[in-house]
Design a protein around this motif. Structure first.
Motif, PDB file in Angstrom:
ATOM      1  N   ARG A   1      -1.192   3.919  40.779  1.00 19.40           N
ATOM      2  CA  ARG A   1       0.109   3.944  41.981  1.00 19.40           C
ATOM      3  C   ARG A   1       0.181   5.421  42.356  1.00 19.40           C
ATOM      4  NH1 ARG A   1       4.700   0.102  39.420  1.00 19.40           N
ATOM      5  NH2 ARG A   1       5.719   0.758  41.382  1.00 19.40           N
TER       6      ARG A   1
ATOM      7  N   ASN B   1      -1.506   6.313  45.618  1.00 16.13           N
ATOM      8  CA  ASN B   1      -0.928   5.304  46.699  1.00 16.13           C
ATOM      9  C   ASN B   1      -1.693   3.933  46.659  1.00 16.13           C
ATOM     10  OD1 ASN B   1       0.777   7.512  47.547  1.00 16.13           O
ATOM     11  ND2 ASN B   1      -1.028   8.334  48.517  1.00 16.13           N
TER      12      ASN B   1
ATOM     13  N   THR C   1      -1.279  -0.376  45.825  1.00 16.86           N
ATOM     14  CA  THR C   1      -0.234  -1.143  45.682  1.00 16.86           C
ATOM     15  C   THR C   1      -0.089  -1.461  44.151  1.00 16.86           C
ATOM     16  OG1 THR C   1      -1.564  -2.902  46.063  1.00 16.86           O
ATOM     17  CG2 THR C   1      -0.536  -1.775  47.804  1.00 16.86           C
ATOM     18  N   GLU C   2       1.189  -2.129  43.762  1.00 16.95           N
ATOM     19  CA  GLU C   2       1.395  -2.608  42.539  1.00 16.95           C
ATOM     20  C   GLU C   2       0.259  -3.442  42.049  1.00 16.95           C
ATOM     21  OE1 GLU C   2       5.184  -4.136  42.401  1.00 16.95           O
ATOM     22  OE2 GLU C   2       6.237  -2.150  42.618  1.00 16.95           O
ATOM     23  N   TYR C   3      -0.053  -4.544  42.884  1.00 15.66           N
ATOM     24  CA  TYR C   3      -0.962  -5.447  42.496  1.00 15.66           C
ATOM     25  C   TYR C   3      -2.737  -4.897  42.594  1.00 15.66           C
ATOM     26  CZ  TYR C   3       2.378  -9.376  42.232  1.00 15.66           C
ATOM     27  OH  TYR C   3       3.346 -10.229  41.806  1.00 15.66           O
ATOM     28  N   GLN C   4      -2.695  -4.074  43.325  1.00 14.51           N
ATOM     29  CA  GLN C   4      -4.060  -3.258  43.106  1.00 14.51           C
ATOM     30  C   GLN C   4      -4.148  -2.578  42.024  1.00 14.51           C
ATOM     31  OE1 GLN C   4      -3.860  -0.932  46.973  1.00 14.51           O
ATOM     32  NE2 GLN C   4      -5.470  -2.109  47.788  1.00 14.51           N
TER      33      GLN C   4
ATOM     34  N   TYR D   1     -10.427   3.162  46.586  1.00 12.40           N
ATOM     35  CA  TYR D   1     -10.007   2.024  45.623  1.00 12.40           C
ATOM     36  C   TYR D   1     -11.653   1.548  45.214  1.00 12.40           C
ATOM     37  CZ  TYR D   1      -7.860  -2.253  43.836  1.00 12.40           C
ATOM     38  OH  TYR D   1      -7.489  -3.099  43.070  1.00 12.40           O
TER      39      TYR D   1
END
Length: 501
Positions: free
Chosen positions: A269, A272, A274-277, A331
Motif C-alpha cells: 500500500r 500505491n 490498492t487494499e485488495y491488491q 505489481y
C-alpha cells in the motif's frame, strides 16, 4: 482373554509404542493442518489489521509491530511449558486448553481501548494458547511417523499456506464489513476450533513422567523433584553442541522469517497499490507456500539429499528473495518475487522441524522443540519491531526487507557449522538420552563402584548390602559376566544377592 489383557496392560504401561507410520497418524496430521492454519496463518495475515491499528490508535509502526512480536514470542517462549505439561498430562488436554486460550485472547482484544490492551490479549493470552497447541501437535506427528515423517510434516504445515491464501482477503473483507473489533471477535470463534483438534490427538503411550514415576525408587523428595524438572524440560540438551548450534541458526531464521507477513501488506500500500491488491500479494504467497511444503516433504523422503543440506539451500534462496522485494516496483514484478518467496518459505518450514530428531533423537524431540522455540523467541520478539523502527527511520520498507534477508543468510551460515554437516552420508544415530544416568540416584553409583572395586573394605560392602539388594530388585539390574567374576567370594554366599545377579 487373559493373554490379550496382559498384552493391553504391557502396551499401556510402555512409555512409547512403535510409530505406526500411518493409521490414526493421518488424523493427527489433519489436526496439525488446522492448528497450523489457525496459528501461523493468522499471524501471517495480521498485517491487514496493522494499518487499521496505526490509524485508529494513532501510533507508530514500531509500536503496533509489538502486537505480533509479543504474540509470536509468547508462542515460542512458553513452548517449554507446553512440552513439560505434555510430559506430565499428555498432549490432548494441553492442546485443548491452548485452543481455549487462543480464542479467548482475540475475543478480549475486540474490546481493547489502547495498544496495551492488545499487547495483553492478542500478545500474551493468545500467544500462550498458541504455545500450548503448536509444539505438542508437531511432536505428536513426529512420534506417529518415521519413514514418511517429512511428508507428514509438509502436509500438516500446508494449512499455513492455505490460510495465508484465504485469510488475508477474508480479514480485509471482515474489517470493511464489521470493523476491526468485529473481525477480531470472529477470529476468536475460529480459534476455538483448535479445541476439537486437540481432542483428536490419540497418544501412543502414557505420558513420559508417569512412566518414570512408576519405575522410580523412593528417593529424597527434593532429589526426586529436581530429577522430574530436569527430565520434563530436557535440560540436558543445553549442553548438547549440535542442539545449541541449531537453536542459534533458528533464532536468526526467526528474526527475518515473519517480517514480510507483518509489513508486506503495508509495503504494497505504501507503493500505491490498492487494499485488495495488497491482500492478494499475501494470498498468492500462500498458494506458493503450499506447493513448497508438499514439494519439500516429498523430496526429503526420497533420501537423495540430507535434510540439513536441503534446509540450507531453501534458506539461502529465501533470504535472497526477501532482499529482492523492494526492487519489485511494478505489481507483476512484486507478485513474481512473492511467489518465489512463498515457495522457499514453505519448503524451508517442515525441514526446520524435521531436522530436530536427527540432531537429538526422537525420544527427546518434545523437550527439544520446547527449548528450541524458547531460545528462538528472541529473534521473533526483536525482528518485527526492528523492521518497524527501520521504516520509521528511513521512511520506506527497503531496509526492513534487506535486514530480514540478512538474518536468514546468517542463520544459513550457522547451520553449516553443525556436527557432521559436511558429511555426504547420514551421521551416526544420536546418542541415547542420558535420562537413565541422570535419574539414577547416588545409591546406584555406590552399587556399581562397590561391586566393581577391589579396594572397598568388606565391612563397607556388608554395610550397604541391604540397600544394594533393594536397588537391584527395584531397578532390575543385571551385571555383565566380567563384573560378576569380580565380586568377592565372601558376598556370594548371600542367597538373595545371588538371585539378584
Amino acid at each position: 482373554m487373559e493373554k490379550s489383557q496382559e498384552m493391553q496392560e504391557k502396551q499401556q504401561s510402555s512409555p512409547q509404542m512403535a510409530a505406526p507410520d500411518g493409521g490414526w497418524g493421518w488424523v493427527v496430521v489433519g489436526s496439525l493442518f488446522v492448528i497450523s492454519a489457525l496459528v501461523f496463518g493468522i499471524i501471517r495475515s495480521l498485517g491487514v489489521f496493522f494499518v487499521e491499528f496505526v490509524l485508529y490508535f494513532d501510533e507508530s509502526a514500531q509500536a503496533v509491530s509489538w502486537i505480533t512480536s509479543i504474540g509470536l514470542a509468547m508462542q515460542q517462549l512458553m513452548s517449554p511449558i507446553g512440552s513439560a505439561l505434555c510430559n506430565v498430562y499428555g498432549a490432548r488436554p494441553v492442546v485443548m486448553m491452548g485452543g481455549f486460550l487462543s480464542g479467548l485472547g482475540f475475543i478480549l482484544a475486540s474490546q481493547a481501548t489502547s495498544l496495551l490492551h492488545l499487547y495483553l490479549t492478542m500478545g500474551f493470552i493468545s500467544g500462550l494458547g498458541w504455545a500450548l497447541v503448536f509444539t505438542p501437535t508437531v511432536a505428536s506427528v513426529m512420534q506417529y511417523f518415521t519413514m514418511r515423517r517429512s511428508l507428514a510434516m509438509g502436509l500438516g504445515f500446508t494449512g499455513v499456506g492455505l490460510a495465508s491464501f484465504a485469510f488475508s482477503p477474508l480479514f480485509q473483507y471482515l474489517v470493511e464489513v464489521y470493523a476491526w473489533r468485529g473481525a477480531l471477535l470472529i477470529l476468536g470463534g475460529l480459534s476455538f476450533n483448535m479445541i476439537a483438534c486437540g481432542a483428536l490427538i490419540r497418544p501412543l503411550g502414557n505420558p513420559k513422567v508417569v512412566n518414570e514415576t512408576e519405575n522410580s525408587t523412593n528417593l529424597n523428595r527434593w532429589s526426586f523433584l529436581r530429577s522430574r524438572i530436569y527430565e520434563c524440560f530436557e535440560l540436558s540438551l543445553l549442553s548438547h553442541r549440535g542442539f545449541i548450534t541449531y537453536t542459534m541458526a533458528i533464532t536468526f531464521f526467526n528474526a527475518g522469517y515473519f517480517i514480510p507477513y507483518v509489513h508486506l501488506v503495508a509495503h504494497s500500500r505504501h507503493i500505491n497499490f490498492t487494499e485488495y491488491q495488497a491482500a492478494f500479494v499475501i494470498s498468492i504467497t500462500g498458494v506458493a507456500d503450499i506447493m513448497g511444503r508438499v514439494a519439500s516433504g516429498w523430496a526429503s523422503d526420497l533420501g537423495k539429499m540430507r535434510l540439513p543440506h536441503m534446509l540450507v539451500v531453501w534458506t539461502g534462496l529465501l533470504g535472497l528473495s526477501l532482499m529482492l522485494i523492494p526492487a519489485a516496483a511494478s505489481y507483476p514484478g512484486l507478485l513474481v518475487v512473492s511467489v518465489v518467496y512463498g515457495f522457499c518459505a514453505g519448503a524451508m518450514t517442515p525441514l526446520a522441524f524435521a531436522v530436530v530428531p536427527e540432531i537429538v533423537g526422537i525420544e527427546r524431540v518434545l523437550g527439544a522443540l520446547g527449548l528450541l522455540q524458547l531460545i528462538e523467541s528472541i529473534g521473533g520478539l526483536l525482528g518485527a519491531p526492528l523492521s518497524g523502527w527501520l521504516k520509521d527511520y528511513t521512511g520506506t520498507y527497503t531496509a526492513s526487507f534487506i535486514t530480514a534477508g540478512s538474518f536468514l543468510l546468517l542463520g544459513m551460515l550457522v547451520t553449516m557449522t553443525l556436527p557432521y554437516f559436511w558429511s555426504c552420508s547420514a551421521p551416526p544415530p544420536p546418542s541415547p538420552s542420558k535420562k537413565k544416568s541422570q535419574d539414577c540416584s547416588m545409591e546406584d553409583g555406590l552399587l556399581k563402584s562397590t561391586i566393581s572395586s577391589y579396594s572397598v573394605p568388606l565391612d563397607d560392602m556388608l554395610y550397604t548390602d541391604a540397600r544394594m539388594l533393594r536397588i537391584c530388585s527395584k531397578r532390575d539390574i543385571t551385571l555383565p559376566e566380567q563384573e560378576r567374576e569380580e565380586i568377592p567370594q565372601e558376598m556370594m554366599h548371600l542367597t538373595n544377592f545371588k538371585e539378584t545377579l
